[in-house]
Design a protein around this motif. Structure first.
Motif, PDB file in Angstrom:
ATOM      1  N   CYS A   1       0.867  -1.171   0.000  1.00  0.00           N
ATOM      2  CA  CYS A   1       0.000   0.000   0.000  1.00  0.00           C
ATOM      3  C   CYS A   1       0.907   1.226   0.000  1.00  0.00           C
ATOM      4  O   CYS A   1       1.675   1.422   0.933  1.00  0.00           O
ATOM      5  N   ILE A   2       0.851   2.006  -1.069  1.00  0.00           N
ATOM      6  CA  ILE A   2       1.688   3.202  -1.155  1.00  0.00           C
ATOM      7  C   ILE A   2       1.061   4.289  -0.290  1.00  0.00           C
ATOM      8  O   ILE A   2      -0.071   4.706  -0.516  1.00  0.00           O
ATOM      9  N   SER A   3       1.793   4.737   0.710  1.00  0.00           N
ATOM     10  CA  SER A   3       1.263   5.714   1.668  1.00  0.00           C
ATOM     11  C   SER A   3       0.743   6.965   0.957  1.00  0.00           C
ATOM     12  O   SER A   3       1.378   7.467   0.021  1.00  0.00           O
ATOM     13  N   PRO A   4      -0.390   7.500   1.420  1.00  0.00           N
ATOM     14  CA  PRO A   4      -0.899   8.764   0.865  1.00  0.00           C
ATOM     15  C   PRO A   4       0.104   9.910   0.984  1.00  0.00           C
ATOM     16  O   PRO A   4       0.043  10.868   0.222  1.00  0.00           O
ATOM     17  N   THR A   5       1.044   9.795   1.931  1.00  0.00           N
ATOM     18  CA  THR A   5       2.053  10.839   2.112  1.00  0.00           C
ATOM     19  C   THR A   5       2.924  10.995   0.868  1.00  0.00           C
ATOM     20  O   THR A   5       3.347  12.107   0.532  1.00  0.00           O
ATOM     21  N   ILE A   6       3.202   9.894   0.167  1.00  0.00           N
ATOM     22  CA  ILE A   6       4.100   9.939  -0.995  1.00  0.00           C
ATOM     23  C   ILE A   6       3.425   9.538  -2.293  1.00  0.00           C
ATOM     24  O   ILE A   6       4.035   9.619  -3.357  1.00  0.00           O
ATOM     25  N   GLU A   7       2.154   9.121  -2.231  1.00  0.00           N
ATOM     26  CA  GLU A   7       1.489   8.539  -3.401  1.00  0.00           C
ATOM     27  C   GLU A   7       1.561   9.430  -4.636  1.00  0.00           C
ATOM     28  O   GLU A   7       1.823   8.973  -5.749  1.00  0.00           O
ATOM     29  N   LYS A   8       1.373  10.733  -4.473  1.00  0.00           N
ATOM     30  CA  LYS A   8       1.384  11.634  -5.625  1.00  0.00           C
ATOM     31  C   LYS A   8       2.778  11.822  -6.199  1.00  0.00           C
ATOM     32  O   LYS A   8       2.926  12.213  -7.361  1.00  0.00           O
ATOM     33  N   SER A   9       3.795  11.539  -5.398  1.00  0.00           N
ATOM     34  CA  SER A   9       5.178  11.690  -5.864  1.00  0.00           C
ATOM     35  C   SER A   9       5.714  10.444  -6.546  1.00  0.00           C
ATOM     36  O   SER A   9       6.698  10.512  -7.288  1.00  0.00           O
ATOM     37  N   VAL A  10       5.083   9.300  -6.286  1.00  0.00           N
ATOM     38  CA  VAL A  10       5.582   8.020  -6.803  1.00  0.00           C
ATOM     39  C   VAL A  10       5.031   7.767  -8.200  1.00  0.00           C
ATOM     40  O   VAL A  10       3.833   7.570  -8.380  1.00  0.00           O
ATOM     41  N   ALA A  11       5.922   7.768  -9.192  1.00  0.00           N
ATOM     42  CA  ALA A  11       5.527   7.494 -10.569  1.00  0.00           C
ATOM     43  C   ALA A  11       5.523   5.991 -10.844  1.00  0.00           C
ATOM     44  O   ALA A  11       4.697   5.498 -11.607  1.00  0.00           O
ATOM     45  N   ARG A  12       6.431   5.258 -10.210  1.00  0.00           N
ATOM     46  CA  ARG A  12       6.483   3.811 -10.396  1.00  0.00           C
ATOM     47  C   ARG A  12       7.174   3.154  -9.212  1.00  0.00           C
ATOM     48  O   ARG A  12       7.913   3.808  -8.463  1.00  0.00           O
ATOM     49  N   LEU A  13       6.919   1.880  -9.069  1.00  0.00           N
ATOM     50  CA  LEU A  13       7.505   1.089  -7.992  1.00  0.00           C
ATOM     51  C   LEU A  13       8.164  -0.130  -8.603  1.00  0.00           C
ATOM     52  O   LEU A  13       7.573  -0.811  -9.442  1.00  0.00           O
ATOM     53  N   GLU A  14       9.408  -0.399  -8.219  1.00  0.00           N
ATOM     54  CA  GLU A  14      10.147  -1.552  -8.730  1.00  0.00           C
ATOM     55  C   GLU A  14      10.388  -2.545  -7.607  1.00  0.00           C
ATOM     56  O   GLU A  14      10.697  -2.154  -6.478  1.00  0.00           O
TER      57      GLU A  14
ATOM     58  N   LEU B   1      12.269  -3.123  -2.562  1.00  0.00           N
ATOM     59  CA  LEU B   1      11.222  -2.314  -3.179  1.00  0.00           C
ATOM     60  C   LEU B   1      11.672  -0.862  -3.208  1.00  0.00           C
ATOM     61  O   LEU B   1      12.102  -0.320  -2.192  1.00  0.00           O
ATOM     62  N   THR B   2      11.573  -0.245  -4.394  1.00  0.00           N
ATOM     63  CA  THR B   2      12.014   1.131  -4.553  1.00  0.00           C
ATOM     64  C   THR B   2      10.916   1.955  -5.207  1.00  0.00           C
ATOM     65  O   THR B   2      10.431   1.607  -6.287  1.00  0.00           O
ATOM     66  N   ALA B   3      10.518   3.042  -4.548  1.00  0.00           N
ATOM     67  CA  ALA B   3       9.530   3.968  -5.096  1.00  0.00           C
ATOM     68  C   ALA B   3      10.280   5.106  -5.774  1.00  0.00           C
ATOM     69  O   ALA B   3      11.140   5.750  -5.156  1.00  0.00           O
ATOM     70  N   LEU B   4       9.966   5.349  -7.057  1.00  0.00           N
ATOM     71  CA  LEU B   4      10.676   6.349  -7.850  1.00  0.00           C
ATOM     72  C   LEU B   4       9.730   7.445  -8.319  1.00  0.00           C
ATOM     73  O   LEU B   4       8.556   7.178  -8.602  1.00  0.00           O
ATOM     74  N   ASP B   5      10.245   8.669  -8.420  1.00  0.00           N
ATOM     75  CA  ASP B   5       9.413   9.754  -8.935  1.00  0.00           C
ATOM     76  C   ASP B   5       9.489   9.779 -10.461  1.00  0.00           C
ATOM     77  O   ASP B   5      10.144   8.923 -11.074  1.00  0.00           O
ATOM     78  N   LYS B   6       8.860  10.760 -11.093  1.00  0.00           N
ATOM     79  CA  LYS B   6       8.796  10.794 -12.556  1.00  0.00           C
ATOM     80  C   LYS B   6      10.155  11.031 -13.202  1.00  0.00           C
ATOM     81  O   LYS B   6      10.348  10.758 -14.398  1.00  0.00           O
ATOM     82  N   GLU B   7      11.126  11.530 -12.432  1.00  0.00           N
ATOM     83  CA  GLU B   7      12.470  11.745 -12.938  1.00  0.00           C
ATOM     84  C   GLU B   7      13.398  10.576 -12.634  1.00  0.00           C
ATOM     85  O   GLU B   7      14.583  10.617 -12.952  1.00  0.00           O
TER      86      GLU B   7
END
Length: 203
Positions: A118-131, A177-183
């Motif tokens: 579950c991607i936390s709402p704190t970072i959800e908008k920043s996370v473009a993809r999860l590996e 598990l790594t959460a990455l932004d759009k960049e």
């Protein structure tokens, strides 16, 4: 609990609201209950929340939001919360265990590993993809998945992935598990150990 002997709770309030997908709850706990503590930026406090369902009968479910069952016996086991004026991106990187709550399920008949996050709402908008990666004991990446992402009723964002381990030799591995932004920059990450197969003990 001895730590709370003589403690009188004043001004505390709890409110809950039922929703189509479950319920939400908020609480208010005035700082005046803790006269020796000064609330200021950078202070770290202990906190825990136990969700227990019994419906007046036997307990059927029990979940700890910030820590675990040990928190019932001692405040030293509480989760840690840092007081801040605003959330800074760099400060979130080491908090992957809280921001990416993870469940792993391993198939016994055929070597598949399934992960749900579950991607936390704190970072959800920043996370473009999860590996999701499986890494062996030598630090080599053995397999990677981009998984699938979907939004559930209520707005929770879930990620699910799977890894086939059939041709991996028995031994210790890590799930990263790594959460990455759009960049492509790391927002946060977490790593969990995994024992695969039945390793032969070293002589």
């Amino acid at each position: 609990m001895p730590a709370f002997k003589g403690f009188k709770l004043q001004g505390a309030k709890v409110a809950a609201e039922k929703t189509p997908w479950g319920w939400t709850a908020e609480f208010k706990l005035p700082w005046k209950n803790f006269p020796e503590f000064k609330a200021r930026v950078g202070e770290v406090i202990g906190i825990d929340c136990e969700l227990c369902s019994s419906d007046g009968g036997l307990r059927v479910d029990r979940t700890f939001v910030y820590s675990g069952p040990a928190a019932v016996g001692s405040p030293s086991a509480f989760g840690r919360v840092k007081l801040v004026d605003m959330i800074e991106d760099d400060s979130l990187k080491p908090l992957g265990r809280a921001l990416l709550p993870l469940a792993l399920t391993k198939s016994a008949n055929y070597a598949w590993l399934y992960g749900s996050v579950c991607i936390s709402p704190t970072i959800e908008k920043s996370v473009a993809r999860l590996e999701g990666k499986i890494i062996d004991g030598d630090g080599k990446v053995r397999t990677t998945t981009a998984g699938n992402r979907k939004t559930l009723d209520g707005g929770f964002v879930m990620w699910s992935g799977s890894w086939e381990l059939f041709d991996f030799p028995p031994g210790s591995y890590s799930v990263e598990l790594t959460a990455l932004d759009k960049e492509g920059k790391v927002v946060t990450s977490r790593t969990e150990k995994l024992l695969h197969g039945n390793p032969v003990p070293k002589q």
